[in-house]
Design a protein around this motif. Structure first.
Motif, PDB file in Angstrom:
ATOM      1  N   GLY A 253      28.097  30.427  30.915  1.00 33.69           N
ATOM      2  CA  GLY A 253      28.116  31.303  32.085  1.00 33.69           C
ATOM      3  C   GLY A 253      29.341  31.179  32.954  1.00 33.69           C
ATOM      4  O   GLY A 253      29.564  32.004  33.839  1.00 33.69           O
TER       5      GLY A 253
ATOM      6  N   GLU B  49      31.636  32.787  37.669  1.00 36.80           N
ATOM      7  CA  GLU B  49      30.593  33.324  36.792  1.00 36.80           C
ATOM      8  C   GLU B  49      31.184  34.454  35.957  1.00 36.80           C
ATOM      9  O   GLU B  49      32.048  35.204  36.415  1.00 36.80           O
TER      10      GLU B  49
ATOM     11  N   PRO C 282      27.005  37.511  31.094  1.00 34.50           N
ATOM     12  CA  PRO C 282      26.348  36.927  29.914  1.00 34.50           C
ATOM     13  C   PRO C 282      26.418  37.882  28.733  1.00 34.50           C
ATOM     14  O   PRO C 282      26.571  39.096  28.896  1.00 34.50           O
ATOM     15  N   GLU C 283      26.316  37.306  27.552  1.00 33.69           N
ATOM     16  CA  GLU C 283      26.322  38.133  26.346  1.00 33.69           C
ATOM     17  C   GLU C 283      25.099  39.040  26.343  1.00 33.69           C
ATOM     18  O   GLU C 283      23.967  38.581  26.527  1.00 33.69           O
TER      19      GLU C 283
END
Length: 625
Positions: A54, A457, A460-461
């Motif tokens: 992340g 940050e 995300p995938e």
């Protein structure tokens, strides 16, 4: 050419090691220094370790994405038998010449099992950490072997060489430039070339090293070769060692011939690809006058140094990843004073070595200033510098001048080790000088103590990629892209492809991407200038402009016709927009603007898993108006 502290005279045998403590004590010292180096490396990279999936390097998310892509490609290479130096997975339909990029092929293959099991994110932070720790530790071993018998002196010099401000700056993304351990290993072997009767073995070992290290840090290897050659020439011309150099010349030349044959044979294909393969180019796409070290930067402090906490950081670098000197006034003064003090106490043979070291550091400092002199952010065009004569030569045309300062940083580390050895030996008869130099070392090094690399940050995938849902919307080896198209400032799409490659199995191709390539497509040859990424077409620019600037324009049927032609050129079968897109350096990207542009251009999307998806039908208008 021996630097052995116990035998500074010109006749020193290069195989003679300084008197050493017992084996157990020596190994305990090595272990302590190794653990210290590893601890510092983990401290510098701790933001990534806390959440490798992340967190990303906010100062250079693009380069991190590129190296993660290469690590994923290593798994793909082993699984599909693909070319490690060229790929058609990026920059459809032309592909990317990886030999002309920083392909780190040895790393991608060695770490392929870890990448497959844990993901490119884990491999990336592991290599970055080991690079920093390994650089400091190998420099320590080098200094301990060739320069100083003191563990403390060698450790201090090694830690500086491994964690100097320039290398911490490059830790913001560059797996190639943080591999600082390459230089001392090569230098170690270069110094062994003169060993009588071992020219064949030593030449063979150096040739194998060069072949392996070329695919890890080609530019750094080039600078190491230049520094080695300059050191050898300057040292050989010194009166006290001229006879010794002449006697060793035959052995060294025979070893170098073996090195050339071995390295040349192993590197024949990657060198061909680099200079004459498809999608080659000249230069790098970066302006050498812009990426030159400001002379005032040597007296300044880096943004990731302890001095920056107190507001003393500088913004003289082109970006936070290229702050390559930044020693600060105290360390510059200490280095100059230390060089004088060590010189005064050196034997003639030792002075020859010290002179060669200092000349090398000075030459690389001047070259790092680039084609024109810069001071405090102002270029003085009336003052051309030596690099202007080199800028158009092969290899130099692809070099960024300011990175030459990293050689000077290592010279500073060597001087620190030398003066610390003088302190440890008690050679300063005046207690005031002894105490003053000791205090000056602390005062000079504290401000440049590294801070951890900055992180942020990152998106995300998407499940759409992670779960393999994408395979239902793209044919085998078909073309799929995230929106916006992958670039250095928004490289998420390239990460999604990297993570897919790392798992093995089916793979999609994508247009664009973050890489170095020729200025135009369809015309091969190094006469073409380099650029970052693929030449932009109208359609991918629509999405980039929307993402970066939030700019939404009213589209016409001509725009849609252009999009139809562009999608056909790329062979795109589908595009998708994740729930979140990431920009480098905490850049806020305008996802809503991208969605609005895509919907206006392509019509209403499908909701698939956690992405919005638009299918592209060949020969059909993107939207029925």
């Amino acid at each position: 050419m021996s630097l052995a502290a116990s035998a500074p005279a010109a006749s020193a045998d290069p195989s003679t090691e300084p008197p050493a403590p017992s084996g157990a004590r020596r190994w305990r010292a090595h272990l302590a220094v190794g653990l210290l180096a590893l601890s510092l490396a983990v401290y510098v990279t701790n933001g990534l370790w806390r959440d490798p999936f992340g967190h990303g390097l906010s100062d250079n998310l693009g380069d991190q994405a590129f190296f993660e892509w290469l690590l994923g490609y290593g798994v793909y290479t082993l699984g599909h038998g693909s070319d490690p130096f060229f790929t058609d997975l990026l920059n459809v339909p032309w592909g990317v010449n990886l030999a002309a990029n920083t392909s780190i092929s040895v790393y991608t293959i060695l770490f392929a099992p870890l990448t497959f099991l844990a993901g490119p994110q884990i491999s990336y932070v592991t290599i970055l950490t080991l690079n920093l720790a390994g650089s400091a530790f190998v420099w320590y071993l080098f200094l301990r072997r060739w320069l100083t018998p003191s563990t403390v002196a060698a450790a201090l010099g090694g830690m500086f060489c491994g964690f100097a401000p320039g290398f911490i700056s490059h830790a913001n993304g560059h797996l190639n430039w943080t591999a600082g351990w390459v230089a001392p290993l090569v230098l170690w072997q270069v110094l062994r070339l003169r060993q009588p009767g071992r020219w064949l073995r030593n030449g063979l070992v150096l040739g194998l090293m060069l072949a392996a290290f070329f695919t890890i840090a080609a530019e750094g290897l080039f600078y190491t070769a230049l520094a080695s050659a300059l050191f050898v020439v300057v040292w050989s011309l010194a009166g006290p060692v001229r006879g010794e150099a002449k006697a060793a010349a035959g052995t060294v030349l025979k070893a170098c011939a073996v090195t050339g044959v071995v390295a040349g044979g192993l590197l024949a294909y990657p060198l061909y690809m680099h200079f004459a393969g498809p999608q080659t180019f000249s230069g790098t796409g970066y302006n050498q006058r812009y990426f030159a070290e400001d002379a005032a930067a040597y007296l300044s402090f880096a943004s990731r140094s302890l001095a920056a906490v107190f507001g003393l950081g500088s913004d003289l670098g082109p970006n936070r990843t290229e702050e390559t000197s930044y020693f600060g006034v105290p360390l510059v003064v200490l280095t100059l004073v230390s060089a004088v003090l060590v010189w005064r106490r050196a034997a003639p043979g030792r002075k020859a070595t010290l002179r060669a070291i200092l000349v090398t550091g000075g030459v690389f400092m001047v070259l790092s200033w680039g084609p024109r002199f810069n001071w405090m952010g102002e270029e003085w065009p009336e003052f051309p510098l030596p690099f202007a004569l080199l800028a158009k030569l092969p290899l130099f045309d692809a070099a960024l001048p300011l990175r030459l300062a990293l050689v000077t940083a290592c010279v500073v580390g060597i001087v620190l080790a030398l003066v610390t050895q003088e302190i440890m030996d008690g050679r300063f008869t005046s207690p005031n000088v002894h105490s003053g130099i000791s205090a000056a070392i602390v005062v000079a090094l504290l401000p440049v103590f590294p801070l951890p690399v900055r992180h942020q940050e990152r998106a995300p995938e998407p499940d759409f990629i992670a779960d393999g849902t994408w395979q239902r919307y793209v044919s085998e080896n078909g073309v799929l892209t995230a929106l916006p198209f992958a670039l250095n400032v928004h490289a998420d799409g390239q990460r999604w492809q990297a993570y897919t490659m790392a798992r093995g199995g089916p793979q999609f191709r994508m247009p664009g991407g973050y890489f170095l390539g020729p200025m135009t497509t369809g015309e091969e040859g190094r006469e073409q200038a380099g650029r970052i990424g693929a030449p932009t077409l109208a359609t991918d620019w629509l999405f980039t402009r929307a993402a970066i600037y939030g700019y939404v324009t009213e589209l016409s049927n001509a725009d849609r016709a252009q999009a139809r032609a562009d999608f056909a050129y790329w062979g795109v079968e589908a595009v998708f927009l994740p729930e979140k897109i990431t920009g480098s350096d905490h850049m806020v990207l305008f996802r809503h603007a991208v969605e609005t542009t895509a919907t206006d251009l392509l019509g209403p999307p499908e909701e698939v898993d956690d992405v919005l998806l638009w299918r592209i039908r060949p020969g059909v208008d993107p939207i029925d108006r």
